[in-house]
Design an enzyme around this catalytic site. Sequence first.
Site, PDB file in Angstrom:
ATOM      1  N   HIS A  91      17.534  -6.348  11.603  1.00 15.69           N
ATOM      2  CA  HIS A  91      18.263  -6.427  12.854  1.00 15.69           C
ATOM      3  C   HIS A  91      18.695  -7.883  13.045  1.00 15.69           C
ATOM      4  CE1 HIS A  91      17.393  -2.360  14.035  1.00 15.69           C
ATOM      5  NE2 HIS A  91      16.083  -2.549  13.947  1.00 15.69           N
ATOM      6  N   CYS A 134      23.571  -6.776  12.048  1.00 16.90           N
ATOM      7  CA  CYS A 134      24.560  -6.902  13.121  1.00 16.90           C
ATOM      8  C   CYS A 134      24.798  -8.373  13.426  1.00 16.90           C
ATOM      9  CB  CYS A 134      24.077  -6.182  14.377  1.00 16.90           C
ATOM     10  SG  CYS A 134      24.023  -4.382  14.219  1.00 16.90           S
TER      11      CYS A 134
END
Length: 247
Positions: A91, A134
């Site tokens: 992440h 991301c």
Amino acid sequence: MSSEAEQSTDQGAYDMSDARLALTLCITKDRAGSETDVKALEHMYEVLGFKSTVRRNLPAKGFWEELEKFRDDMDRMKDPVSCCFVVLMAHGEEGILEGIDGNTIQLEELFTMLTNKNCQALRGKPKVFIVQACRGDQKDTGEVVPPEETGGTVLLSEEKPPKLPTYTDILHVFATVEGYIAYRHEEDGSFFIQTIVDVFTNMEGHILDLLTEVTRRMADAELMEGGKLRKVNPEVQSTLRKLLYLR
């Protein structure tokens, strides 16, 4: 080496005859589909002749520690290294990765570790970073375009220059552009990693041409999220000085 790569020697291709090393640092917990990506990458490394190391579910500091060990081991090797791949999957937000402990580490700290200044074994050698994370929370719905639109300094001798800039021979490949999310399927893995593996293992050409094909495939695809169409494309940042052929 393919005939295409042999023909490119006069143009200046990297020598890939020595060791090829790869390091994958990934968070797989609470990231469904990540193990599918790891298996795909392992297959790609085997096809391309890379010796691979995988480390899973690291704290933020662990990303640094594992990359530092990878670098130090290369610097201690008796045999030369031709190239390295470092794949980072977690992440993240713009410029950072999140470890399994919830803490973060700056991507630039990791990138800097393998520069010509900080890694002797890879001085003047290609260093490829692939980042599946991301870079923000924006989502791209795409833009309509007309149909027809879809689709230095010269050295005076052949002697190797005595010095190189600190940041040459590096390739950063991000799953998405700044500010946007990266897509990952719970079973099939991430769109980005799966596309790279397919292109790199089934096509020939130098790496920037291959990445152009990766970009084309990703840009042409139509992803659905919550019943809404999404578009996504990778971002490539290169300071390579020569052509890099993997096959």
